[in-house]
Design an enzyme around this catalytic site. Structure first.
Site, PDB file in Angstrom:
ATOM      1  N   SER D 255       0.639  -1.256  -0.016  1.00  0.00           N
ATOM      2  CA  SER D 255       0.130   0.097  -0.037  1.00  0.00           C
ATOM      3  C   SER D 255       0.833   1.075  -0.135  1.00  0.00           C
ATOM      4  CB  SER D 255      -0.881   0.083   1.226  1.00  0.00           C
ATOM      5  OG  SER D 255      -1.635  -1.055   1.507  1.00  0.00           O
ATOM      6  N   SER D 293      -3.806  -3.235  -2.391  1.00  0.00           N
ATOM      7  CA  SER D 293      -3.129  -1.964  -1.924  1.00  0.00           C
ATOM      8  C   SER D 293      -4.253  -1.106  -1.427  1.00  0.00           C
ATOM      9  CB  SER D 293      -2.662  -1.343  -3.119  1.00  0.00           C
ATOM     10  OG  SER D 293      -1.597  -0.549  -3.153  1.00  0.00           O
ATOM     11  N   ASP D 295      -4.335   2.332  -1.054  1.00  0.00           N
ATOM     12  CA  ASP D 295      -3.585   3.794  -1.574  1.00  0.00           C
ATOM     13  C   ASP D 295      -4.386   4.780  -1.243  1.00  0.00           C
ATOM     14  OD1 ASP D 295      -1.974   1.934  -2.696  1.00  0.00           O
ATOM     15  OD2 ASP D 295      -2.708   2.295  -4.515  1.00  0.00           O
TER      16      ASP D 295
END
Lengths: 377, 377, 377, 377
Positions: D255, D293, D295
């Protein structure tokens, strides 16, 4: 008008002899489908109406005309089944109608139309009329349509306030839609568009996943009208700075509409994520999504054709989130290539008030790539 | 601490002899399930830890303590399969962790925990620890958890800055979770809560659709801590204005967390819409979602248990959007009743600095409903 | 067409002699402005074009016609300054164009137009044309418009597929827009609408805050076309169940568009929250936001007229979040009253295929309210 | 624990002698501030607690420990005034608490904390405790906190299930926060992170606009833990493919958290757009935002310090949307450089079970850039 009609009837076979970005030696990752186009996703059909007429000084309502309409039909003209869909806005200075219902229903029910900013309305109502003519009101007489119509602004080259797009031009794009190779560059809604201060327009690309990854196809079509020369990156190279001649406005201007199609069985939650990945493809080619940009993306899946039948409960399939990475990467890659394809295919155009926007010069592009050891020989 | 432990061990059988709103003659629409609780959705389990100790002047870290934790397990303790889920914020002055992944994955993977505002962290890490203990890292040693923990603020009655909720209290709520009747009122996360300036807390209700509508169950559980007396409406009657004594702050204060469960086969797109309908139930009881309110709702479906297995593609079923209205209406109705149930079940409580919040007086409520010809005899 | 033209020229002074909900003794909370209309917010102007012609069997393209256009101009016709704005979708089965740019810019730049579902496009392009005619391209020739056009579906009474709204009807609504009392019921975009299976249409209401609360005005205008009779609540009373005659489809059908105006200095973040509160007003009158409903709301503030000048940095004022509760509550209250006003003002209408939708019978309404001790004498 | 304490006390002056990406000849666009760090935005302070102890086989609860906490204080320790803020999720497989209130209030009230995935809770409650200790309940005794705590997953190198981060580590990061140069690489929350299968961690960069553009600063700090080697692009070059040794998992994993600060007077609507631009910076370095991830990005503006005072109406200033492009571009550029800086600063680390993640080899990077004619000599 006769001139316009002539023009839009005659555009069928244009532009296709132009090389595409790969043909010039631009390197791209991933494996494209056989057409390297959104139509590599089975069922998808694309049709353009291209309107080019007049030249010289602007006379509002007369011309010059450099515009058009592009129609993308997720399941082609013969199927009325809706597709799972979702959308995303990277920057909102633009229009894509019909999105609140895409969002809440999870379905796209009908074509995606792309045209110029001031023709959204006429195309919107034309799609409704087209659906009325084809469809039949249900037994309760209850019937309505919420068309998806998107736009970018072509007023630099086109008499946009002349409202030259008429309902028949939308019908024509819909009726002409077909599978197979997709015309790119100065065609359809992309006719008068400008991309990174080169001539832009329609571009497309696709990726096909390996059998191990499911063998799915992902296709992207863009109407490319965004960007400033300074920021343009091709294959990671700041190509625009090396070809600084004949810029247009020396700043980010305009918009990009992207349509992502796949046959992977994705549900709307997943398609929302796919639509968002278009941003990353634009990041690769240098976009910073300027304030004036309408960067709006829609993604749909042609899987699950039975998802909208009359049953109370539908059976579906869904790709595991654990397996979605290849779809994401394919979307990024196909977006990147579709943008470059739009510029490579477009040809230099002169429009309103004799303004000229140059095409991306192919040989110069090759030279720049070579300078940075990026040219595929 | 011994006192606290005692307290939370002993709360099991409390409160259940209190009548519920229907028992008092409050009219509601729709057909509840046999428990009239979120646990009418098969598989759902609920557990509370209730912490009550001390009295008199606030001594931070000592008490008085009037707080707790509530755990809702979508498929019970035995199943680790995630459920399709979605969430919605009516007003954001609150916390529900784990929601970005609920949103993007479409799944809720683990329990929903509800506690007080300043115990979100400890419960968050406790859920992680609980999952670590139960689960096993996968073969690559890759393992992580994004727990869903929500809160409302109980600092009027509870020594909230004393951080009295400990990991074992979260474990206890999880381990105690079970199907069947759900305790309401001053229990679990709802122990010290205030609703429309009456004593609030946990409330629940359910609806069961007709066979023709699919026979699905919809259950709602709320931790009810919002509202001002002036706005409260029960069965459409502004009950709060007729019982103006012993208000707390004469304004909207606090929050409400709602959890909606259903066994209808809804995909995340649809569950998002269901979560949004909680707003309409709150509208019916008079909420205007004040600035200080954390009105955050999560909805999940226990259908499609196989949607998170190891296969690349999952088969699932989905209720047609055309058939979803009954689910929407059931959500509105069950939300309305759950809020009233929370107030009816809660008992007058004295907490920090001898502040007292009165229970909604049952007989007065009946009188007011009678005055407006709304009492079910 | 002459007939249509005649009709829309002549509708100016209609309907105003009808009583409003308050006149009938319906109780409402809060203090309305002098007009009890959205135009209590200074600067706001409203104009209607009403199209009524033909009767009997549907002949597509001919009639019967029961439709129109309503224009709301945030700062009136004389000011082109944009207003801070935000929007919210409670249920997305509808259209409001221009919202991606409202969302991302924080501004509404131009009027809000409301019409029928299949006339969104023509009104969209008409607004563009109207702005082109009034405006002037900037010095770089760069000019574009993203009009806000919303809709609800009137095909039960109106020949919606006849596309009877023409650009001149949109121009007419814009040009007729003025401050002062607002016509309600069967006028403008609301002409053929149905609300809770009574005749619906346009309704409006306002609230004025106390001096202590800032003295701000909040006005709401709705185009009301949603709901089923069974769910309708007026003043908390399930009025629809007591007046069960002449229902239309015995289910939720249709949509509601709401426009919220205020002169409180709110920034877009705050206006988003205001728009969301319309949901709570609809909750009070019984809505559950059915699947077929396009429940889309836009809120704007007429404060901060200098927010869009040519300077690089603008000075603004912003109401503290701590003081916003009164605005929220006013929005809920004015929404509730606007919906009821729409039904009270509308008159029984017969349209396509001699279908008739009855007006909410005023005396029956009073009787029902009296039965539940809710009638204001 | 003594060992840990020692470790986190001693990490102050580490890593700073390492070159940064520019020092190695990596080309970047735009003009950085004097520190080339988020602290170029006046008022912003950053503090790290770095926990490194143990080695060899994993013993849960003992080690090896490779983790920490990073604190970013928008106005430093001395000011409690909130900042306008907004957030955006590119992919939601992560956590950032406190965001519903950031979204709805438009303000960030307190620090942004970044740690490992399984320490979100402890840090969350620690921030609350820290604020309680510093603050004072208001006169009504009403007081609450909704901390912003974000995370990425460090379980490949760190005993993440040992829960080694304690409240005092969060306090330490907060108390240590200061203006000036920011440590990068294996520090704070970034200690055990992996970026594009090289050792990652904390990275930062800034841009300063020209006087003509307003002279504003934009700073970005990332906790960088995303990406697969194959996709990494530095200066447009697929560097990762040219340095294929010692990859970690040959796929996207992990991430990235990004914090964007600016002193430009942006309102939350604008900051949302800024946060979204982080995506485009990640696009430039090759991210496709894989399924695993998290993000998540937050952006705030230190302008308008008076926006949260006790007045009912606040005066503030706002940059015109027409002038925001330079801020957008600066955000993209600083994000790109911050990610590269994280990898350049980080040093090879061995952690749990003797797993080793190599640092990006500086000389190899220079060779690859030279090969593609991208090395700044």
């Amino acid at each position: 008008m006769a001139c316009l009609a002539l023009s839009f009837m005659a555009t069928a076979a244009a532009a296709q002899t132009r090389p595409r970005a790969r043909d010039l030696g631009v390197p791209f990752d991933g494996t494209p489908g056989s057409l390297n186009a959104i139509t590599d996703v089975k069922g998808v059909e694309v049709g353009h109406t291209t309107l080019i007429s007049g030249e010289g000084a602007l006379e509002v309502g007369v011309g010059p005309v450099r515009t058009g309409v592009t129609a993308i039909l997720p399941r082609g003209k013969e199927s009325e089944a809706a597709v799972f869909a979702a959308w995303f806005t990277l920057n909102g200075n633009g229009e894509m109608t019909g999105t609140t219902w895409v969002q809440d229903s999870g379905f796209l029910d009908g074509p995606v139309m792309i045209t110029n900013t001031h023709s959204v309305g006429v195309v919107h109502d034309a799609v409704t009329a087209w659906k009325v003519k084809r469809g039949k009101p249900d037994m309760e007489g209850y019937w309505w349509s919420l068309p998806v119509v998107a736009e970018t602004w072509d007023g630099y080259l086109n008499d946009i306030n002349g409202f030259h797009v008429k309902p028949e031009h939308a019908f024509h794009a819909l009726e002409r839609a077909r599978p197979g190779a997709v015309e790119e560059g100065n065609v359809g809604g992309g006719t008068g568009m400008i991309c990174n201060e080169f001539k832009g327009g329609i571009g497309t690309s696709s990726r096909v996943l390996s059998v191990k990854e499911g063998g799915y196809a992902v296709g992207v079509l863009v109407q490319c009208n965004y960007g400033d020369r300074e920021q343009l990156r091709i294959a990671g190279v700041a190509v625009g700075r090396e070809i600084p001649e004949h810029t247009v406005w020396q700043r980010d201007q305009g918009s990009i509409i992207a349509v992502v199609a796949t046959d992977a069985p994705l549900i709307p939650t997943q398609l929302k994520r796919v639509a968002r990945r278009v941003s990353l493809g634009l990041g690769r080619v240098g976009s910073y999504a300027g304030n004036g940009s309408g960067d709006i993306f829609i993604a749909f899946s042609t899987a699950n054709p039975g998802a909208t039948g009359p049953e109370a409960v539908h059976a579906f399939s869904m790709l595991s989130n654990e397996k979605i990475n290849s779809i994401f990467l394919a979307t990024v890659q196909a977006t990147e290539e579709a943008v470059i394809n739009a510029m490579v295919a477009a040809e230099t155009m002169t429009g309103v008030d004799n303004r000229t926007v140059i095409a991306l010069p192919h040989e110069r592009l090759r030279e720049v790539l070579k300078k940075y050891n990026r040219l595929v020989q």
